[in-house]
Design a protein around this motif. Structure first.
Motif, PDB file in Angstrom:
ATOM      1  N   GLY A 154       0.826  -1.208   0.000  1.00 21.21           N
ATOM      2  CA  GLY A 154       0.000   0.000   0.000  1.00 21.21           C
ATOM      3  C   GLY A 154       0.859   1.256   0.000  1.00 21.21           C
ATOM      4  O   GLY A 154       1.890   1.319   0.661  1.00 21.21           O
ATOM      5  N   TYR A 155       0.434   2.267  -0.742  1.00 21.55           N
ATOM      6  CA  TYR A 155       1.196   3.515  -0.824  1.00 21.55           C
ATOM      7  C   TYR A 155       1.182   4.243   0.517  1.00 21.55           C
ATOM      8  O   TYR A 155       2.191   4.733   0.996  1.00 21.55           O
ATOM      9  CB  TYR A 155       0.625   4.412  -1.928  1.00 21.55           C
ATOM     10  CG  TYR A 155       1.443   5.663  -2.151  1.00 21.55           C
ATOM     11  CD1 TYR A 155       2.584   5.639  -2.959  1.00 21.55           C
ATOM     12  CD2 TYR A 155       1.092   6.867  -1.555  1.00 21.55           C
ATOM     13  CE1 TYR A 155       3.347   6.772  -3.161  1.00 21.55           C
ATOM     14  CE2 TYR A 155       1.853   8.012  -1.751  1.00 21.55           C
ATOM     15  CZ  TYR A 155       2.981   7.957  -2.552  1.00 21.55           C
ATOM     16  OH  TYR A 155       3.734   9.081  -2.740  1.00 21.55           O
ATOM     17  N   LEU A 156      -0.005   4.314   1.110  1.00 23.53           N
ATOM     18  CA  LEU A 156      -0.107   4.908   2.450  1.00 23.53           C
ATOM     19  C   LEU A 156      -1.312   4.344   3.172  1.00 23.53           C
ATOM     20  O   LEU A 156      -2.186   3.716   2.574  1.00 23.53           O
ATOM     21  CB  LEU A 156      -0.170   6.447   2.395  1.00 23.53           C
ATOM     22  CG  LEU A 156      -1.358   7.198   1.779  1.00 23.53           C
ATOM     23  CD1 LEU A 156      -2.576   7.204   2.690  1.00 23.53           C
ATOM     24  CD2 LEU A 156      -0.959   8.647   1.514  1.00 23.53           C
ATOM     25  N   THR A 157      -1.333   4.548   4.465  1.00 22.60           N
ATOM     26  CA  THR A 157      -2.518   4.228   5.261  1.00 22.60           C
ATOM     27  C   THR A 157      -2.778   5.391   6.200  1.00 22.60           C
ATOM     28  O   THR A 157      -1.916   6.248   6.392  1.00 22.60           O
ATOM     29  CB  THR A 157      -2.348   2.899   6.028  1.00 22.60           C
ATOM     30  OG1 THR A 157      -3.640   2.428   6.422  1.00 22.60           O
ATOM     31  CG2 THR A 157      -1.481   3.052   7.262  1.00 22.60           C
ATOM     32  N   TYR A 158      -3.987   5.403   6.758  1.00 17.91           N
ATOM     33  CA  TYR A 158      -4.411   6.533   7.591  1.00 17.91           C
ATOM     34  C   TYR A 158      -4.460   6.139   9.061  1.00 17.91           C
ATOM     35  O   TYR A 158      -4.965   5.067   9.403  1.00 17.91           O
ATOM     36  CB  TYR A 158      -5.805   7.015   7.164  1.00 17.91           C
ATOM     37  CG  TYR A 158      -5.853   7.542   5.748  1.00 17.91           C
ATOM     38  CD1 TYR A 158      -5.712   8.899   5.481  1.00 17.91           C
ATOM     39  CD2 TYR A 158      -6.026   6.676   4.671  1.00 17.91           C
ATOM     40  CE1 TYR A 158      -5.739   9.385   4.167  1.00 17.91           C
ATOM     41  CE2 TYR A 158      -6.056   7.144   3.360  1.00 17.91           C
ATOM     42  CZ  TYR A 158      -5.909   8.495   3.124  1.00 17.91           C
ATOM     43  OH  TYR A 158      -5.939   8.974   1.821  1.00 17.91           O
TER      44      TYR A 158
END
Length: 531
Positions: free
Chosen positions: A216-220
């Motif tokens: 994944g590129y990013l997570t929150y």
């Protein structure tokens, strides 16, 4: 779908093909004023976030030219600007042209990312064609707040987002079952562009925690539990400190606790701290599971779920999903520890009975000064078990093995009788337990959920009936001091906390998972700190 049809080598190829950087941690800013957002930015940096998401739709009074200048220029971290309309789950209800103007202005003022919805992505991307600053990225997002579509539909959606001119694809679906996550992972792990894939809700939590494993590129991660920007969002602090987010890689082994409910479990705290301390490439997560059979059928790849702890209500039903069962667990008829062998086969154990019985024996020995060499202090005692579920079976079996006379009390008499017959004991209903006192000095072990959060004022047995017992054990550990244990202590009885059972059975599970001795001092230290 039957199982996750990819292996660790697929993951590594996929990740290295897209980006070699670790997955970024983005903290949404939910402040209603610019001042609040500036404070939140500083907190996000302190916690360890990589990016902040400026949610413009949260601002009560928004003046684009003035406020964006302040927010973007004064941010200590790179900024992702989102202005979410109400039709995509946000709060903005105004003019669409003004909304897009604000996003374009954010780009010009130096935002690192803009998040724009798929519905307007073509129009927006065409409007900035040739004007994009270097290193600026457009995230094109699609949110489904109802369910998670089929694998084919998700694949088509990702293709549509790519075709809209997205630099980064973002899909967020909703988990009705934990197995929904598998369909999203299956598509995103093979995506040819940087992808953010989130499955919302508590059942979708692993999509967020394991984002680095699946490229994944990013997570929150939220600043605090009450300030989430989407359902099921963990806090940034939990991602970093509880789940060791920075250490997760494509080949990280995944362990977890399956149950319903499961969010209260302290097991991730213990296991992740232990993994980190000894340098094991593993993570332990919460797994909210409704249907155990469906869960194991879906996540059947040997290099995904390496092992599980198993809690209420799955300790008995999970047996039918196992390939082999430890003889003692088979005899008890309940399991709480599952290990996946390298060939993918599942082996089950019961460590509950070891943890609970050892804790009760030590409590009795401490009070009478006897030594372990003398034999079990439970021998000959009348041992009353409340509850006939998985934990009740473990306690009844363990007590019988130590020479105790067993009484089982349950809400439904038939279940109590079934268990009592198996251990050569007596059966009662819970209603009868108040007036059951054939002798003094009995042992009481509560394995029901009576007294567990949120109903902490409940107790399975009135205080006056405790006078006939010498020791009271409660398997509940949230809260640690249940009403039952408080009243037993006030009555001068030996008490044994549920945390003791949790810690001791955890030692055994850790050994089964890793083949290594458990870091006992660390487990105890953590439990005392977080009880």
């Amino acid at each position: 779908m039957g199982s996750l049809p990819f292996t660790v080598s697929d993951l590594q190829t996929s990740v290295s093909g897209v980006r070699s950087n670790p997955t970024l941690l983005c903290t949404p800013l939910m402040g209603t004023t610019v001042e609040q957002m500036l404070t939140e930015m500083r907190k996000a940096k302190e916690i360890g976030a990589d990016i902040v998401e400026i949610r413009l739709d949260c601002l009560r009074n928004f003046s684009p030219a003035q406020d964006l200048q302040i927010l973007i220029k004064q941010s200590p971290l790179p900024t992702l600007v989102t202005y979410r309309p109400i039709w995509e789950g946000g709060q903005y209800e105004g003019d669409e042209n003004k909304r897009q103007d604000a996003l374009r202005l954010a780009m010009e003022l130096g935002a690192s990312y803009i998040d724009v919805e798929l519905e307007v992505a073509h129009e927006f991307n065409n409007s900035i064609y040739g004007k994009k600053p270097q290193n600026f990225k457009v995230i094109v997002s699609s949110h489904n707040f109802h369910n998670t579509p089929s694998t084919e539909a998700i694949g088509n959606l990702v293709a549509r987002i790519q075709a809209s001119g997205a630099d980064i694809v973002k899909i967020a679906t909703t988990a009705l079952d934990i197995t929904d996550v598998a369909r999203v992972l299956q598509v995103t792990v093979h995506s040819q562009v940087p992808t953010i894939a989130i499955v919302m809700g508590e059942r979708g939590l692993i999509s967020r925690l394991l984002s680095p494993k699946f490229g994944g590129y990013l997570t929150y991660g939220a600043l605090e539990a009450g300030a989430i920007s989407a359902p099921g969002q963990p806090t940034a602090k939990d991602l970093l400190d509880l789940y060791n987010f920075r250490l997760i890689k494509p080949d990280t082994k995944v362990y977890g606790i399956i149950g319903k409910p499961v969010g209260h479990s302290k097991s991730p705290l213990l296991f992740n701290a232990a993994f980190k301390k000894v340098g094991l490439n593993a993570v332990y997560v919460h797994l909210l599971v409704d249907d155990v059979e469906k869960f194991f059928n879906t996540y059947s790849a040997p290099d995904f779920i390496s092992g599980c702890s198993c809690t209420i209500p799955h300790k008995e039903v999970a047996i039918k999903c196992m390939d082999t069962i430890d003889p003692i667990a088979q005899k008890i008829g309940a399991i709480n520890n599952i290990v996946r062998k390298p060939d993918g086969k599942l082996t089950a154990f019961n460590t509950d009975y070891i943890g609970a019985i050892e804790a009760i024996e030590d409590g009795l020995r401490e009070s009478n000064g006897s030594s372990p060499a003398v034999g079990s202090p439970l021998a000959g005692k009348l041992f009353v078990v409340l509850g006939a579920g998985g934990a009740g079976k473990s306690l009844a079996y363990g007590a019988k093995e130590k020479g105790a006379r067993v009484v089982v009390a349950n809400r439904t008499f038939e279940r109590a009788k079934d268990l009592a017959d198996k251990v050569g004991g007596q059966a009662l209903t819970l209603a009868e337990i108040e007036n059951f006192h054939p002798e003094d000095g009995m042992i009481l072990a509560n394995t029901t959920s009576v007294g567990m959060k949120p109903k902490i004022d409940d107790t399975p047995i009135p205080k006056h009936a405790l006078k006939h017992y010498s020791l009271v054990f409660d398997a509940i550990y949230t809260p640690k001091d249940t009403r039952l244990l408080r009243e037993a202590k006030e009555s001068g009885k030996i008490i044994v906390y549920g945390t003791e059972m949790l810690i001791r059975q955890g030692f055994e599970q850790y050994k089964n998972f890793t083949g290594l001795p458990a870091p006992e001092e660390l487990f105890r230290e953590l439990m005392s700190k977080h009880a």
